[in-house]
Design a protein around this motif. Structure first.
Motif, PDB file in Angstrom:
ATOM      1  N   ASN A 125       2.222  37.534   3.629  1.00 25.26           N
ATOM      2  CA  ASN A 125       2.944  36.897   4.742  1.00 25.26           C
ATOM      3  C   ASN A 125       2.003  36.521   5.874  1.00 25.26           C
ATOM      4  O   ASN A 125       2.126  35.443   6.475  1.00 25.26           O
ATOM      5  N   LEU A 126       1.022  37.409   6.182  1.00 23.34           N
ATOM      6  CA  LEU A 126       0.094  37.118   7.273  1.00 23.34           C
ATOM      7  C   LEU A 126      -0.813  35.944   6.927  1.00 23.34           C
ATOM      8  O   LEU A 126      -1.071  35.070   7.767  1.00 23.34           O
ATOM      9  N   VAL A 127      -1.305  35.905   5.685  1.00 23.56           N
ATOM     10  CA  VAL A 127      -2.222  34.826   5.296  1.00 23.56           C
ATOM     11  C   VAL A 127      -1.492  33.488   5.230  1.00 23.56           C
ATOM     12  O   VAL A 127      -1.968  32.463   5.739  1.00 23.56           O
ATOM     13  N   THR A 128      -0.315  33.454   4.588  1.00 20.66           N
ATOM     14  CA  THR A 128       0.430  32.199   4.510  1.00 20.66           C
ATOM     15  C   THR A 128       0.887  31.748   5.891  1.00 20.66           C
ATOM     16  O   THR A 128       0.919  30.542   6.178  1.00 20.66           O
ATOM     17  N   ASN A 129       1.229  32.710   6.762  1.00 19.34           N
ATOM     18  CA  ASN A 129       1.603  32.347   8.133  1.00 19.34           C
ATOM     19  C   ASN A 129       0.404  31.733   8.856  1.00 19.34           C
ATOM     20  O   ASN A 129       0.549  30.759   9.610  1.00 19.34           O
ATOM     21  N   ALA A 130      -0.796  32.294   8.636  1.00 19.10           N
ATOM     22  CA  ALA A 130      -1.998  31.728   9.262  1.00 19.10           C
ATOM     23  C   ALA A 130      -2.292  30.332   8.731  1.00 19.10           C
ATOM     24  O   ALA A 130      -2.695  29.430   9.488  1.00 19.10           O
ATOM     25  N   ILE A 131      -2.089  30.124   7.415  1.00 18.19           N
ATOM     26  CA  ILE A 131      -2.314  28.788   6.854  1.00 18.19           C
ATOM     27  C   ILE A 131      -1.320  27.791   7.434  1.00 18.19           C
ATOM     28  O   ILE A 131      -1.669  26.649   7.758  1.00 18.19           O
ATOM     29  N   ASP A 132      -0.059  28.215   7.593  1.00 18.16           N
ATOM     30  CA  ASP A 132       0.961  27.328   8.156  1.00 18.16           C
ATOM     31  C   ASP A 132       0.589  26.866   9.553  1.00 18.16           C
ATOM     32  O   ASP A 132       0.866  25.710   9.930  1.00 18.16           O
ATOM     33  N   HIS A 133       0.004  27.772  10.366  1.00 17.02           N
ATOM     34  CA  HIS A 133      -0.234  27.462  11.781  1.00 17.02           C
ATOM     35  C   HIS A 133      -1.658  27.045  12.071  1.00 17.02           C
ATOM     36  O   HIS A 133      -2.014  26.837  13.231  1.00 17.02           O
ATOM     37  N   ALA A 134      -2.514  26.932  11.051  1.00 16.35           N
ATOM     38  CA  ALA A 134      -3.886  26.448  11.273  1.00 16.35           C
ATOM     39  C   ALA A 134      -3.886  24.919  11.356  1.00 16.35           C
ATOM     40  O   ALA A 134      -2.975  24.248  10.859  1.00 16.35           O
ATOM     41  N   TYR A 135      -4.900  24.398  11.998  1.00 16.40           N
ATOM     42  CA  TYR A 135      -5.033  22.954  12.068  1.00 16.40           C
ATOM     43  C   TYR A 135      -5.440  22.430  10.687  1.00 16.40           C
ATOM     44  O   TYR A 135      -6.404  22.947  10.087  1.00 16.40           O
ATOM     45  N   PRO A 136      -4.765  21.417  10.161  1.00 19.44           N
ATOM     46  CA  PRO A 136      -5.095  20.917   8.806  1.00 19.44           C
ATOM     47  C   PRO A 136      -6.448  20.218   8.783  1.00 19.44           C
ATOM     48  O   PRO A 136      -6.909  19.662   9.785  1.00 19.44           O
ATOM     49  N   ASP A 137      -7.057  20.262   7.594  1.00 20.79           N
ATOM     50  CA  ASP A 137      -8.329  19.589   7.345  1.00 20.79           C
ATOM     51  C   ASP A 137      -9.402  19.988   8.350  1.00 20.79           C
ATOM     52  O   ASP A 137     -10.125  19.150   8.905  1.00 20.79           O
ATOM     53  N   ASP A 138      -9.471  21.314   8.624  1.00 19.09           N
ATOM     54  CA  ASP A 138     -10.455  21.824   9.583  1.00 19.09           C
ATOM     55  C   ASP A 138     -11.206  22.974   8.914  1.00 19.09           C
ATOM     56  O   ASP A 138     -10.855  24.142   9.054  1.00 19.09           O
ATOM     57  N   LEU A 139     -12.246  22.609   8.142  1.00 19.12           N
ATOM     58  CA  LEU A 139     -12.999  23.630   7.422  1.00 19.12           C
ATOM     59  C   LEU A 139     -14.013  24.349   8.307  1.00 19.12           C
ATOM     60  O   LEU A 139     -14.600  25.353   7.885  1.00 19.12           O
ATOM     61  N   ASP A 140     -14.249  23.832   9.528  1.00 19.35           N
ATOM     62  CA  ASP A 140     -15.219  24.460  10.425  1.00 19.35           C
ATOM     63  C   ASP A 140     -14.664  25.717  11.084  1.00 19.35           C
ATOM     64  O   ASP A 140     -15.435  26.520  11.623  1.00 19.35           O
ATOM     65  N   ARG A 141     -13.333  25.843  11.096  1.00 16.57           N
ATOM     66  CA  ARG A 141     -12.719  27.021  11.711  1.00 16.57           C
ATOM     67  C   ARG A 141     -11.872  27.727  10.662  1.00 16.57           C
ATOM     68  O   ARG A 141     -10.649  27.545  10.606  1.00 16.57           O
ATOM     69  N   PRO A 142     -12.488  28.549   9.835  1.00 11.79           N
ATOM     70  CA  PRO A 142     -11.753  29.166   8.729  1.00 11.79           C
ATOM     71  C   PRO A 142     -10.845  30.306   9.208  1.00 11.79           C
ATOM     72  O   PRO A 142     -11.004  30.839  10.314  1.00 11.79           O
ATOM     73  N   ILE A 143      -9.917  30.653   8.354  1.00 10.89           N
ATOM     74  CA  ILE A 143      -9.092  31.856   8.549  1.00 10.89           C
ATOM     75  C   ILE A 143      -9.894  33.037   8.015  1.00 10.89           C
ATOM     76  O   ILE A 143     -10.364  33.022   6.880  1.00 10.89           O
ATOM     77  N   VAL A 144     -10.065  34.077   8.852  1.00  8.98           N
ATOM     78  CA  VAL A 144     -10.927  35.209   8.511  1.00  8.98           C
ATOM     79  C   VAL A 144     -10.068  36.458   8.323  1.00  8.98           C
ATOM     80  O   VAL A 144      -9.271  36.814   9.199  1.00  8.98           O
TER      81      VAL A 144
END
Length: 564
Positions: free
Chosen positions: A417-436
């Protein structure tokens, strides 16, 4: 045994005494009353002793001065009757002082003859005529100086009377020395007679009065302590009973009531307390009934919807499999129907899980696992969604294995839930700022943080993000097709483990969620190995203290531990 509190090591006995002092109002009242009473009694006793001492000394001075004046007057009468032709001054001095010394020996005072007047040697000349064993140092020098010159008046002062005992030791006692002058007819010189009266009787009297005052003070303090204890007990006992009843009410024994006796203020307080308890019991029962109806409704609806959902699912699968034979609009409708059926089925599963939490039927299946393995499984499963959004998810390798006794299924659901929630709220097509995904462990706890640099959370939203069906932006579309119950279920899973699930966020700077679990099942948490604020933040205001104990029986960190 020594217990360390902060940086100070306190013995167990002292720690227990301090705890008793903090918790017992009766002890504080009794001790405070005793201290104040002791201060007052000491002041009054000191004043009485001073007055008694001054009165005894004043009376003794009056007596000895009168006695000396009578003795000197008798001596002057004897000298006035002596032959004026007597020229042996030494013999006349002996005839003068010997009767006085004999009288002093029989009446308990000492005598010293000083003079003649103008003799620079002080008592050295006339001092040979004195009471046996009496030291000349017993006569103060200031009294000798009083009789220098033409001063003839009787004078007195306090002194220390020093005597040499037959065994060679010296004895010192407080006393009064009175001096008076007489004129010797043989040589016409003035001689000073010093009378030294010990204050032995006054010392004994003062000691007796002191012992009596101390005994009376001790008995009075005991009496005050007993009275204070009885009076405070009459007040504290009903309060303690109310505390016990309140604790039993808080533990769920809603039928507990206070016993009401009398018509005083405490009885009226007990009556009001019982009325409040009755109202609370009625309100709690109404809420319990409403909650039971709500849980029953959710459970029944979830179960009843499964049968029609299965039928609709079968029909939807048939339509979805045959969508290539349909026109484009109908095929698109079949695809949307299949997606919404998937979301509907997930929603029913979540509702059933929530109903189990509400009913208290959720249980743990504990295993000792490595949380790093769980994190890798979750990230691998979420990688297709991350690739679709153009987001990179990274799992940092911890310095040591992060092992804990947990339910793997529930912990995996939390991290998913935490990872999918982070993917939902991350800026799309932004590989310079990964989810850690970062994790760490200490002797007591293990922690996992999920950090994204997406839209973030507004002030106050970090406490609301775990509410059921809450969304920060209702108009925002979900990429993962969530139901709005994921974080609420994750919070319940964390609490079921006795752990914490917390959120930090700032608008435009992303968010970080932290899961903290005890490494051994059933161990209470005191701190988290990872800070709640992200490590890449340099703002000192974001530093969250983790060395504070949680609130009693809450399973959560203090409210300061959740910032936004």
């Amino acid at each position: 045994m020594v217990i360390r509190v902060g940086r100070i090591a306190l013995p167990t006995g002292l720690r227990r005494a301090l705890t008793f002092w903090r918790r017992s109002i009766q002890a504080r009242v009794v001790v405070s009353t005793l201290l104040l009473s002791a201060i007052v009694i000491s002041a009054v006793g000191w004043f009485l002793l001073q007055q008694t001492r001054d009165g005894l000394l004043r009376h003794r001075v009056d007596v000895v001065v009168g006695e000396v004046e009578a003795e000197v007057a008798a001596t002057r009468d004897r000298l006035s009757t002596a032959s004026g032709t007597e020229v042996n001054a030494s013999q006349q001095r002996a005839d003068l002082i010997d009767p006085i010394i004999e009288a002093g020996d029989s009446r308990g005072y000492g005598v010293v003859l000083g003079g003649p007047e103008g003799n620079d040697t002080g008592l050295a000349d006339g001092g040979a005529h004195r009471t046996s064993g009496l030291e000349l140092s017993s006569v103060p020098a200031r009294l000798e100086r009083h009789f220098d010159g033409v001063n003839r008046s009787t004078a007195w002062t306090y002194t220390e009377i020093v005597r040499t005992l037959p065994d060679g030791t010296t004895e010192t006692k407080p006393g009064i020395v009175v001096g008076s002058q007489v004129q010797l007819p043989a040589d016409g010189q003035h001689y000073t007679i010093y009378f030294l009266f010990p204050l032995t009787e006054e010392e004994e009297t003062l000691s007796l009065v002191t012992r009596a005052l101390l005994t009376a003070a001790g008995l009075l303090l005991v009496l005050v302590a007993g009275i204070t204890w009885l009076v405070t007990r009459q007040v504290v006992t009903p309060v303690r009973m109310a505390r016990r009843v309140a604790e039993r009410l808080a533990s769920g024994h809603l039928q507990e009531r206070l016993r009401v006796t009398g018509e005083d203020d405490l009885a009226r307080l007990a009556t009001s307390f019982n009325q409040m308890a009755s109202n609370l019991q009625r309100q709690i029962r109404q809420l319990e009934e409403l909650s039971w109806v709500q849980r029953r409704f959710v459970s029944d609806v979830s179960h009843e919807l499964r049968t029609p959902l299965t039928t609709v699912r079968m029909a939807g699968d048939v339509l979805h499999d045959a969508r290539r034979d349909f026109d484009p609009a109908t095929a698109r409708a079949a695809e949307l129907l299949q997606a919404e059926l998937d979301r509907f089925e997930t929603l029913l599963v979540d509702l059933l899980e929530i109903s189990r939490f509400d009913a208290g039927a959720a249980a743990l299946d504990i295993e000792d696992i490595n949380l790093l393995d769980v994190a890798h499984r979750v990230v691998d499963a979420a990688r297709p969604l991350a690739d679709q959004r153009g987001v990179l998810v990274v799992v940092e390798q911890p310095d040591q294995p992060v092992r804990a006794q947990v339910d793997p299924r529930r912990v995996e659901r939390i991290l998913r839930n935490l990872v999918t929630n982070a993917i939902d709220h991350a800026y799309p097509d932004d590989l310079d700022r990964p989810i850690v995904v970062r994790m760490a462990a200490d002797d007591q706890a293990a922690a996992v943080t999920v950090r994204d640099r997406g839209v973030g959370l507004a002030p106050g939203e970090s406490a609301m993000v775990f509410n059921r069906f809450w969304r920060s932006d209702p108009a925002r579309a979900r990429s993962s097709g969530g139901t709005g119950l994921g974080l609420a279920i994750s919070l319940e899973d964390a609490h079921l483990h006795g752990g914490w699930l917390q959120a930090w966020g700032r608008p435009g700077e992303g968010a970080q969620f932290r899961l903290t679990l005890p490494r051994r099942a059933g161990t209470p948490l005191r701190r988290s190995p990872l800070p709640l604020a992200p490590l890449d933040e340099e703002d000192p205001e974001l530093t969250v203290p983790d060395d504070e104990a949680p609130l009693p029986d809450s399973g959560r960190e203090p409210s300061r531990g959740v910032s936004s």
